[in-house]
Design a protein around this motif. Sequence first.
Motif, PDB file in Angstrom:
ATOM      1  N   TRP A  91       2.646  12.947   2.295  1.00  8.58           N
ATOM      2  CA  TRP A  91       2.308  11.524   2.201  1.00  8.58           C
ATOM      3  C   TRP A  91       1.468  11.236   0.963  1.00  8.58           C
ATOM      4  O   TRP A  91       1.686  10.229   0.291  1.00  8.58           O
ATOM      5  CB  TRP A  91       1.561  11.082   3.457  1.00  8.58           C
ATOM      6  N   LEU A  92       0.518  12.103   0.661  1.00  7.34           N
ATOM      7  CA  LEU A  92      -0.292  11.896  -0.540  1.00  7.34           C
ATOM      8  C   LEU A  92       0.587  11.880  -1.789  1.00  7.34           C
ATOM      9  O   LEU A  92       0.323  11.147  -2.745  1.00  7.34           O
ATOM     10  CB  LEU A  92      -1.369  12.975  -0.653  1.00  7.34           C
ATOM     11  N   GLY A  93       1.639  12.689  -1.764  1.00  6.24           N
ATOM     12  CA  GLY A  93       2.573  12.694  -2.878  1.00  6.24           C
ATOM     13  C   GLY A  93       3.366  11.412  -2.996  1.00  6.24           C
ATOM     14  O   GLY A  93       3.909  11.096  -4.069  1.00  6.24           O
ATOM     15  N   LYS A  94       3.453  10.638  -1.906  1.00  5.25           N
ATOM     16  CA  LYS A  94       4.195   9.370  -1.919  1.00  5.25           C
ATOM     17  C   LYS A  94       3.327   8.190  -2.375  1.00  5.25           C
ATOM     18  O   LYS A  94       3.820   7.069  -2.462  1.00  5.25           O
ATOM     19  CB  LYS A  94       4.754   9.070  -0.525  1.00  5.25           C
ATOM     20  N   LEU A  95       2.071   8.444  -2.673  1.00  2.24           N
ATOM     21  CA  LEU A  95       1.197   7.346  -3.078  1.00  2.24           C
ATOM     22  C   LEU A  95       1.579   6.780  -4.439  1.00  2.24           C
ATOM     23  O   LEU A  95       1.121   5.699  -4.804  1.00  2.24           O
ATOM     24  CB  LEU A  95      -0.271   7.815  -3.098  1.00  2.24           C
ATOM     25  N   ARG A 113       5.985  -1.240  -0.573  1.00  3.60           N
ATOM     26  CA  ARG A 113       5.913  -1.156   0.894  1.00  3.60           C
ATOM     27  C   ARG A 113       5.764   0.289   1.351  1.00  3.60           C
ATOM     28  O   ARG A 113       5.068   0.560   2.335  1.00  3.60           O
ATOM     29  CB  ARG A 113       7.154  -1.794   1.517  1.00  3.60           C
ATOM     30  N   SER A 114       6.398   1.197   0.641  1.00  2.00           N
ATOM     31  CA  SER A 114       6.262   2.608   0.988  1.00  2.00           C
ATOM     32  C   SER A 114       4.836   3.083   0.728  1.00  2.00           C
ATOM     33  O   SER A 114       4.264   3.844   1.526  1.00  2.00           O
ATOM     34  CB  SER A 114       7.251   3.464   0.186  1.00  2.00           C
ATOM     35  N   ARG A 115       4.248   2.645  -0.376  1.00  2.59           N
ATOM     36  CA  ARG A 115       2.861   3.011  -0.662  1.00  2.59           C
ATOM     37  C   ARG A 115       1.932   2.452   0.405  1.00  2.59           C
ATOM     38  O   ARG A 115       1.058   3.161   0.919  1.00  2.59           O
ATOM     39  CB  ARG A 115       2.437   2.495  -2.045  1.00  2.59           C
ATOM     40  N   ASP A 116       2.124   1.180   0.756  1.00  2.00           N
ATOM     41  CA  ASP A 116       1.259   0.555   1.768  1.00  2.00           C
ATOM     42  C   ASP A 116       1.421   1.239   3.126  1.00  2.00           C
ATOM     43  O   ASP A 116       0.431   1.467   3.842  1.00  2.00           O
ATOM     44  CB  ASP A 116       1.590  -0.928   1.897  1.00  2.00           C
ATOM     45  N   LEU A 166      -2.880   7.567  -8.803  1.00  6.38           N
ATOM     46  CA  LEU A 166      -4.338   7.655  -8.772  1.00  6.38           C
ATOM     47  C   LEU A 166      -4.953   6.375  -8.241  1.00  6.38           C
ATOM     48  O   LEU A 166      -5.867   6.407  -7.406  1.00  6.38           O
ATOM     49  CB  LEU A 166      -4.866   7.966 -10.172  1.00  6.38           C
ATOM     50  N   ALA A 167      -4.457   5.229  -8.690  1.00  6.39           N
ATOM     51  CA  ALA A 167      -4.997   3.959  -8.202  1.00  6.39           C
ATOM     52  C   ALA A 167      -4.800   3.822  -6.692  1.00  6.39           C
ATOM     53  O   ALA A 167      -5.695   3.368  -5.970  1.00  6.39           O
ATOM     54  CB  ALA A 167      -4.328   2.795  -8.932  1.00  6.39           C
ATOM     55  N   THR A 168      -3.629   4.238  -6.203  1.00  2.57           N
ATOM     56  CA  THR A 168      -3.362   4.137  -4.766  1.00  2.57           C
ATOM     57  C   THR A 168      -4.218   5.117  -3.979  1.00  2.57           C
ATOM     58  O   THR A 168      -4.713   4.797  -2.891  1.00  2.57           O
ATOM     59  CB  THR A 168      -1.878   4.391  -4.476  1.00  2.57           C
ATOM     60  N   ARG A 169      -4.414   6.323  -4.524  1.00  3.59           N
ATOM     61  CA  ARG A 169      -5.266   7.299  -3.837  1.00  3.59           C
ATOM     62  C   ARG A 169      -6.702   6.779  -3.770  1.00  3.59           C
ATOM     63  O   ARG A 169      -7.378   6.933  -2.738  1.00  3.59           O
ATOM     64  CB  ARG A 169      -5.223   8.643  -4.561  1.00  3.59           C
ATOM     65  N   LEU A 170      -7.178   6.190  -4.838  1.00  4.30           N
ATOM     66  CA  LEU A 170      -8.528   5.630  -4.821  1.00  4.30           C
ATOM     67  C   LEU A 170      -8.625   4.504  -3.799  1.00  4.30           C
ATOM     68  O   LEU A 170      -9.645   4.359  -3.118  1.00  4.30           O
ATOM     69  CB  LEU A 170      -8.901   5.116  -6.210  1.00  4.30           C
ATOM     70  N   GLY A 171      -7.555   3.719  -3.657  1.00  2.29           N
ATOM     71  CA  GLY A 171      -7.544   2.694  -2.624  1.00  2.29           C
ATOM     72  C   GLY A 171      -7.628   3.297  -1.230  1.00  2.29           C
ATOM     73  O   GLY A 171      -8.305   2.765  -0.342  1.00  2.29           O
ATOM     74  N   ALA A 217     -10.026   0.187  -9.127  1.00  2.00           N
ATOM     75  CA  ALA A 217      -9.993   0.923  -7.858  1.00  2.00           C
ATOM     76  C   ALA A 217     -11.222   1.814  -7.723  1.00  2.00           C
ATOM     77  O   ALA A 217     -11.790   1.950  -6.630  1.00  2.00           O
ATOM     78  CB  ALA A 217      -8.718   1.754  -7.768  1.00  2.00           C
ATOM     79  N   ALA A 218     -11.648   2.427  -8.834  1.00  2.00           N
ATOM     80  CA  ALA A 218     -12.860   3.258  -8.805  1.00  2.00           C
ATOM     81  C   ALA A 218     -14.074   2.413  -8.452  1.00  2.00           C
ATOM     82  O   ALA A 218     -14.940   2.833  -7.662  1.00  2.00           O
ATOM     83  CB  ALA A 218     -13.052   3.929 -10.164  1.00  2.00           C
TER      84      ALA A 218
END
Length: 260
Positions: free
Chosen positions: A83-87, A93-96, A135-140, A182-183
């Motif tokens: 899942w982290l790889g799909k960020l 919609r997949s990211r969310d 990275l932006a999505t992971r930070l979110g 995001a940071a």
Amino acid sequence: QLREAALLKMEVEMTGGGGYDDVAPDKVVAAILNVLTLCAQRERIAQVYQTSVRLAAPMLEAYGGEARAAELLPALEPVVVGWLGKLGDSNARSRDATVAALTDVAADGSVGSAFVAAHALRKPKKKALMAWRPLATRLGLVRDLVAAFGVGGGSGLDVEGVCAFLRSVDAFNHANGEVRDAAKGVAVALAAASSADAVERALGGDLRPKQLDDLRDAMAAGGDGGGGGGGAKAKKPAAAAAAGRGRGGRGGRGGGRGGG
């Protein structure tokens, strides 16, 4: 899509269909986690993938407390990693859906936020750092985890550790503005869960004066917990709460095992 229909049928059986009542919980969990792992690693149809991630919350709600902890968390690990790889997926919609699923798993007592946080705070590979979206999505996601579960108290999150992650990916100096924003969002969530002073100390001298002034303004506007790191009260995300409604038949879960 036949795969999506099969996933929807699995969800129905777990949420009151009764189709798995005669199957050992460990076997149900193992089978579903195997499906989730395959979907995270190989599924290319966005709608099918999004349907798959919705299985995690009802599975843990129905069977998590009955599965053996020593088997559940190692089996869940490749799902979380996938899942982290799909960020960085190009489909929003997949990211969310991925962020929601990770937060729901963290909220479940049989897993806990510490398990998800430990994976989320691992520095991504260099190739992943070159692209802004993952990275932006992971930070979110990290921001959402801090907001939901606070810092300290077994959450697996603390000001120093999260700020160390921000420094390791050079988030405040990233070339992309969404990553920098995001940071800042992570820092604001940390300040709300602990204190602005704690965040400033943890970030050290990494910020330029203008960056520090902007961050101070953002933390002041976002609120300051003013506490000693005890953490904000954990909130159960909406999707996980919804998954728990209307689920009779298995009598609920036992106590939490994870680091949450």
